[in-house]
Design a protein around this motif. Structure first.
Motif, PDB file in Angstrom:
ATOM      1  N   VAL A   1      50.454  36.471  35.191  1.00 38.44           N
ATOM      2  CA  VAL A   1      49.539  36.463  36.050  1.00 38.44           C
ATOM      3  C   VAL A   1      48.500  37.528  35.190  1.00 38.44           C
ATOM      4  O   VAL A   1      48.778  38.622  34.749  1.00 38.44           O
ATOM      5  N   ILE A   2      47.225  36.957  35.134  1.00 37.23           N
ATOM      6  CA  ILE A   2      46.136  37.494  34.386  1.00 37.23           C
ATOM      7  C   ILE A   2      44.964  37.687  35.256  1.00 37.23           C
ATOM      8  O   ILE A   2      44.755  36.752  35.917  1.00 37.23           O
ATOM      9  N   ASN A   3      44.502  39.036  35.264  1.00 33.37           N
ATOM     10  CA  ASN A   3      43.100  39.006  35.898  1.00 33.37           C
ATOM     11  C   ASN A   3      42.143  39.636  34.995  1.00 33.37           C
ATOM     12  O   ASN A   3      42.097  40.548  34.110  1.00 33.37           O
ATOM     13  N   LEU A   4      40.982  38.620  34.929  1.00 32.95           N
ATOM     14  CA  LEU A   4      39.812  39.111  34.010  1.00 32.95           C
ATOM     15  C   LEU A   4      38.624  39.200  34.772  1.00 32.95           C
ATOM     16  O   LEU A   4      38.595  38.715  35.915  1.00 32.95           O
ATOM     17  N   ARG A   5      37.497  39.776  34.149  1.00 28.07           N
ATOM     18  CA  ARG A   5      36.165  39.902  34.740  1.00 28.07           C
ATOM     19  C   ARG A   5      35.315  39.454  33.799  1.00 28.07           C
ATOM     20  O   ARG A   5      35.225  39.619  32.762  1.00 28.07           O
ATOM     21  N   GLY A   6      34.192  38.563  34.324  1.00 22.73           N
ATOM     22  CA  GLY A   6      33.136  38.068  33.518  1.00 22.73           C
ATOM     23  C   GLY A   6      31.851  38.034  34.388  1.00 22.73           C
ATOM     24  O   GLY A   6      31.807  38.330  35.669  1.00 22.73           O
ATOM     25  N   LEU A   7      30.770  37.484  33.869  1.00 24.23           N
ATOM     26  CA  LEU A   7      29.578  37.316  34.345  1.00 24.23           C
ATOM     27  C   LEU A   7      29.456  36.280  35.362  1.00 24.23           C
ATOM     28  O   LEU A   7      29.906  35.289  34.878  1.00 24.23           O
ATOM     29  N   SER A   8      28.611  36.411  36.284  1.00 22.92           N
ATOM     30  CA  SER A   8      28.607  35.349  37.198  1.00 22.92           C
ATOM     31  C   SER A   8      27.042  34.990  37.752  1.00 22.92           C
ATOM     32  O   SER A   8      26.353  35.808  37.366  1.00 22.92           O
TER      33      SER A   8
END
Length: 316
Positions: A75-82
């Motif tokens: 299980v991986i949580n990542l963050r990026g631009l929206s």
């Protein structure tokens, strides 16, 4: 609830209806949901039949970047631009991913810009398995963030070059904006680097050696951006202190000028107040030259006081 599903079989990728995804079979079946927690939990439970732990991880309110091994996957949580406007304290949209052999489930609350480019790569046959997909998502996220970090550095450079040539309060507002954005990005990039590094080291045949290399490269890129953001944050703090000192110096200079003007007019106020009293016996009160004489006397006093301050270099 919105979402899509892709299937890759024998190197060919095609998009399939979302309701067909749970029973599909191929080298890769990818299901992506953009929805709130309630709808996502219902679909993942009733349609995908995922375990409660995985469903909780995919729909958790806390979405700080992390990576956890789960049975035969991760299980991986990542963050990026929206594309949507987010808050300054939480400027990056989250994507929660569960990957295992042949299957990938991803959930977002806000649209993630990287997903469109990942789908384009998938359509042209550049993604063949879950490892390729996770590496592509991580690479697209970091590639999009890189110019944003560089832009923050350029904005701070412009502020630093304008010190002394612009009003301090205008630059302080710009510096505060850059600093706030840098803090917001750095808050997630450091744990994202750690999550990608951990994912690259997880055991499992669903991750190939080339996938691990790509994940390691994405982690290095995230680490470099985090270091750059830390540098921007420190530079912004120093620039803010410099602008504060400059503002204080300007206020001191203006206060000094006001004080000097007050000192020049203080004896004049005394003289005019003394001679303006409505009492008898004021010298030369009835002489025709008295007004101009008093005026010249006041001018002489003003010039004398001003000359004293100039000689003491109070105006520098």
């Amino acid at each position: 609830m919105t979402g899509f599903a892709w299937i890759v079989h024998d190197g060919a990728a095609r998009q399939i209806p979302l309701e067909e995804a749970p029973g599909a079979d191929g080298d890769l079946v990818w299901v992506h949901l953009t929805t709130n927690n309630e709808h996502a939990q219902q679909w993942l439970d009733e349609q995908a039949h995922l375990s409660p732990f995985v469903i909780e991880a995919l729909t958790a309110a806390e979405t700080r970047p992390r990576c956890d091994a789960v049975e035969d996957g991760a299980v991986i949580n990542l963050r990026g631009l929206s594309s949507e406007q987010l808050t300054a304290s939480d400027p990056l949209a989250s994507v929660r991913i569960h990957a295992r052999h042949g299957r990938v489930f991803s959930v977002t609350r806000n649209p993630l810009n990287a997903m469109d480019r990942v789908c384009a790569d998938l359509a042209v046959g550049e993604i063949h398995d879950p490892g390729d997909l996770i590496a592509a998502i991580a690479d697209e996220i970091t590639e999009e963030l890189d110019p944003m970090v560089a832009k923050l550095g350029d904005s701070l450079d412009a502020c630093e070059t304008r010190i002394g040539n612009a009003r301090a309060f205008q630059l302080r507002r710009l510096v505060n904006q850059v600093r706030s954005q840098a803090i917001g990005y750095r808050r997630f990039l450091n744990p994202q680097r750690a999550a990608l590094e951990k994912l690259a080291l997880l055991p499992g045949k669903w991750l190939r050696d080339d996938d691990r290399l790509k994940l390691g490269a994405a982690a290095d890129r995230a680490a470099r951006m985090a270091e750059e953001l830390e540098s921007i944050r420190e530079r912004a703090a120093l620039t803010h202190e410099t602008l504060t000192d400059l503002r204080t110096e300007q206020i001191d200079q203006r206060s000094l000028i006001i004080a000097i003007v007050a000192m020049v007019f203080l004896p004049l106020t005394f003289v005019t107040g003394l001679l303006g009293m409505n009492v008898a016996g004021i010298p030369f009160a009835h002489e025709p030259w008295a007004f101009w004489g008093e005026t010249l006397f006041c001018v002489a006093i003003a010039l004398g006081v001003t000359g004293y301050f100039v000689g003491r270099h109070w105006f520098r």
